[in-house]
Structures are given as C-alpha cells and as structure tokens.
Scaffold this active site. Structure first.
Site, mmCIF file in Angstrom:
data_model
loop_
_atom_site.group_PDB
_atom_site.id
_atom_site.type_symbol
_atom_site.label_atom_id
_atom_site.label_comp_id
_atom_site.label_asym_id
_atom_site.label_seq_id
_atom_site.Cartn_x
_atom_site.Cartn_y
_atom_site.Cartn_z
ATOM 1 N N ASN A 147 -24.139 -28.090 47.073
ATOM 2 C CA ASN A 147 -23.481 -28.913 45.966
ATOM 3 C C ASN A 147 -22.883 -28.545 44.995
ATOM 4 O OD1 ASN A 147 -26.251 -28.405 45.479
ATOM 5 N ND2 ASN A 147 -25.897 -29.971 43.819
ATOM 6 N N CYS A 159 -27.927 -32.626 38.314
ATOM 7 C CA CYS A 159 -29.559 -32.681 38.447
ATOM 8 C C CYS A 159 -30.055 -31.618 37.405
ATOM 9 C CB CYS A 159 -29.964 -32.473 39.773
ATOM 10 S SG CYS A 159 -29.123 -33.763 40.894
HETATM 11 N N1 PMP Z 1 -29.480 -33.104 47.528
HETATM 12 C C1 PMP Z 1 -28.346 -32.712 47.013
HETATM 13 C C2 PMP Z 1 -27.545 -31.641 47.702
HETATM 14 C C3 PMP Z 1 -27.607 -33.475 45.983
HETATM 15 O O1 PMP Z 1 -26.397 -33.242 45.591
HETATM 16 C C4 PMP Z 1 -28.427 -34.358 45.272
HETATM 17 C C5 PMP Z 1 -27.844 -35.106 44.099
HETATM 18 N N2 PMP Z 1 -26.774 -35.871 44.457
HETATM 19 C C6 PMP Z 1 -29.821 -34.562 45.873
HETATM 20 C C7 PMP Z 1 -30.312 -33.973 46.891
HETATM 21 C C8 PMP Z 1 -30.564 -35.511 45.301
HETATM 22 O O2 PMP Z 1 -29.969 -36.887 45.451
HETATM 23 P P1 PMP Z 1 -30.618 -38.235 44.582
HETATM 24 O O3 PMP Z 1 -30.632 -37.982 43.153
HETATM 25 O O4 PMP Z 1 -29.619 -39.373 44.734
HETATM 26 O O5 PMP Z 1 -32.072 -38.485 44.916
#
Ligand code: PMP
Length: 385
Positions: free
Chosen positions: A151, A325
């Site tokens: 990501n 994140c």
């Molecule tokens: N895995 C990946 C590869 C992410 O990019 C993300 C954040 N979009 C997440 C997990 C966690 O997603 P969420 O915050 O929607 O639970």
C-alpha cells in the site's frame, strides 16, 4: 473535490452510484437478516445475493465470504483466528518485513501469545524471494501471510507462486489484497489462497466494511462472541447498507476496471517520467515494472517528505508521505527501511496515487508545481549538497 487529490491509497470517495444503491437500505429496506418476519426475509435475501456477487468477483464460492467491519478486522480474524484454531499443528507463522501495520502488530500480539513469527526480508524493490520464503518454512509453520501489493511503494508480489509453494507444503496462505483490489485481477483459485482480506472503501464503497475469504475447509476460531452470524465466525448484525454498497462497487469494477487501469497507468507513467526527468537527485521507490498501476512513489535527496507534503498542501495538492495508518508517528516507514534505505532517505519520500476521479490536469499541475517546491526546499535544507 476542490483541489487536486492524489492520495487515493489513503482514502477514496464513495462512488455516487454506490451511495444511490445504498440509500433504500437505510430507509424502507431496513430489516435485520436474523429476524423471521417479512422484513427479515427480505434482508436475508439481499445479504445472500450480495455475498454471491462479491464472491464471484474473486472467483470464490458464496459460503466462503465472511463480512467484517474492515480490513483490520479481517486481518485479525485471518491471523489470530487461524493461529489459535490450528495451534495443535504448529506455532510458526511467516510474514514479510513490509506488511501493513495491522499485520505487523497482529504478529507481535501472536508472539506474546507463544507463537514464533519469521519476517522475510525484501529486495531493494520490495519483492519477496521465493527461495527466502522456502528457507524460512519449518515443520512447525502453519500460516504464511504476505500482502498482495504494498500500500506504500506499490510493489506487487508473486502471489500465485507463493500460494503454490504454501499449498505444496500444506501451509495456509493469507494475503491482504486491500492495496491491489480493483487494480489487479485478484483470483483466489489462481492465486492459491486460503484466506484473503479485502475492504469496501478501497474500491469506492463505504468505510466500515471488509470481507475475509475463507477457503472451504479452512478452520478459524472466532474473535467476536455473540449471536453467531456469518457462520459463527463474526457475530454482530450485518451492515446491510454497506454490503449492498460493496456489491455495487464490485459490479462497477467488473465493467470498468480494465479501462480505468489503463487510464491510471498513463497518469502514473507520466508522473514517474516527468518527475525523474525534471527533478535532479530524485529516485523511484518500489519496483520499476511490477508496481500498482496507480502508484508513483519517490524520494528526493536532501528534503523531508513532510515539508514537501505541506508545501504541496499550500498549493492545493493533497499527497502522502506513506501509509495513512502510520502517518502520525515520527518513525520512518518500516517498508522503506526494509528496502535498505537510510532513515534520512526514507524521510524524503512522497507518495502519489491516482484514482477514479483523477484527471490529466492533476498530473500537469503536479509537474508544474513540484520542481519549484523541491528546489525551494533544497535551498533551505542544511543537509542538501
Ligand atoms: N491493509 C492495507 C493494505 C491497508 O492499506 C489498510 C488501510 N487502508 C488496511 C489493511 C486497514 O484498513 P482499515 O483501516 O479499513 O481497517
């Protein structure tokens, strides 16, 4: 959008067609699938139809789809649920050094709970070597979890080969495909997957909905105790409006993904070519070929990504320095450090990701503004030579 938004990896707007499809399920079609009356029956019918359509998108069977509250929860259920249920077979889990922070933190939790975790390194482009993975597998290995694509730097892994190796060894294979969904043709059969994480908001659906694909026969412990919804694996009333929204996003993807990906690839390549040709001492992070079609990720010698981000923000351009994140920590990105970059190099990075509502003028604007911003920041930088 008022300004120029090139941070689709962090968040995407919900497609207006998806909002439209969801609206009746907040109002007149409000039933709970666990109820036995007419409204309950209607909710059950729509839930199961959505499950079937979403399953088809990844070539799975309907009963292999579990709805969750998002990718983080799906990753928790996949890793912790699998580890706890299969502890009698072994206590060793393999992940890579560049997994999403949720997988890293789950792995730390599992270590505290008595599991052993190996983190395989990646090459300078962020790719895992099959040989290194092979060498880490032991008799005690029960699960391998490798993200489909990063990501952050956008590097795509050799997913189906990793899956094949796991299958030959009788080890379960999980992949977090959140960064890849809607951009690459994720296929649980061809990719030899046992567990797969997806989320709705990463394909222009509402936030707060994820899925976990659980291959038939794969056993998990539940982490959510309650009324026993979702085959007992994820208790809690199903979020029907969001599930209907995700079904709509999948329908749109099936029709438009190929054209969209071509458009993104063009923007990405123009950005990469433009930036590398016009700005001196600038480098591409991630794989030059095997990268997500919408991801351009650079590092600039002598400047901080954060100053770049803020300068671009002043000019109405929204970009990122890496994963949203972890953006509030002062630590450099663990993914960039895993590539072998020094802390100051990792801090000089900038991520641009385009998406459904990007336009050619967005790329033009970045190319108009970025060289001047980099030059100005370098003049102010005590470390730039
Ligand atoms: N895995 C990946 C590869 C992410 O990019 C993300 C954040 N979009 C997440 C997990 C966690 O997603 P969420 O915050 O929607 O639970």
């Amino acid at each position: 959008m008022n300004g120029i938004y090139l941070d689709y990896q962090s968040s995407k707007p919900v497609d207006p067609r998806v909002v439209e499809a969801m609206l009746p399920y907040f109002r007149e079609k409000f039933g709970n699938p666990s109820s036995l009356h007419l409204e309950g029956d209607q909710a059950t019918e729509v839930l199961e139809n959505c499950r079937e359509d979403i399953a088809r998108f990844i070539h799975a069977d309907k009963d292999e789809i579990i709805f969750t509250s998002g990718a983080t929860e799906s990753n928790n259920l996949a890793l912790i649920g699998f580890a706890l249920r299969n502890r009698n077979k072994g206590n060793h889990i393999v992940i890579s050094e560049i997994e999403h922070i949720s997988v890293h933190n789950i792995a730390k939790f599992l270590e505290k709970s008595g599991f052993e975790v190996s983190r395989i390194p990646v090459d300078q482009y962020g790719r895992i070597s099959l040989q290194k993975l092979h060498d880490r597998i032991t008799e005690k290995t029960i699960l391998v979890s490798i993200g489909y694509a990063s990501n952050e730097i956008g590097t795509i892994q050799l997913v189906s080969e990793i899956g094949k190796l796991c299958r030959e060894k009788g080890i379960a294979f999980h992949s977090d495909a959140v960064a890849a969904e809607g951009l690459l043709p994720v296929d649980v059969t061809k990719d030899n997957l046992d567990l797969l994480t997806l989320s709705s908001n990463d394909i222009y659906g509402p936030k707060g909905l994820g899925i976990l694909y659980v291959k038939e026969g794969t056993k998990l412990n539940t982490l959510m105790i309650g009324g026993g919804q979702e085959r007992g694996l994820r208790s809690g009333t199903e979020n029907i409006p969001a599930i209907v929204g995700m079904r709509k996003t999948v329908e749109i993807m099936q029709k438009e993904m190929d054209i969209e990906v071509k458009r993104f690839t063009q923007y990405r390549d123009e950005l990469i070519r433009g930036v590398l040709e016009t700005i001196p001492k600038c480098h591409l992070n991630g794989h030059p070929q095997h990268r997500l079609p919408n991801n351009a990720h650079f590092r600039f010698d002598g400047i901080e990504g954060e100053s770049l981000l803020l300068s671009l923000k002043d000019k109405g351009i929204s970009v990122s320095t890496g994963s949203a994140c972890t953006s509030k920590t002062l630590e450099p990105s663990h993914t960039l450090i895993a590539l072998g970059l020094l802390h100051e190099e990792a801090h000089g990075s900038l991520q641009l990701t385009c998406g459904r509502f990007s336009q050619p003028k967005d790329v033009e604007k970045v190319m108009e503004v970025l060289p001047g911003v980099v030059e100005r920041l370098r003049k102010l930088s005590p470390i730039y030579r």
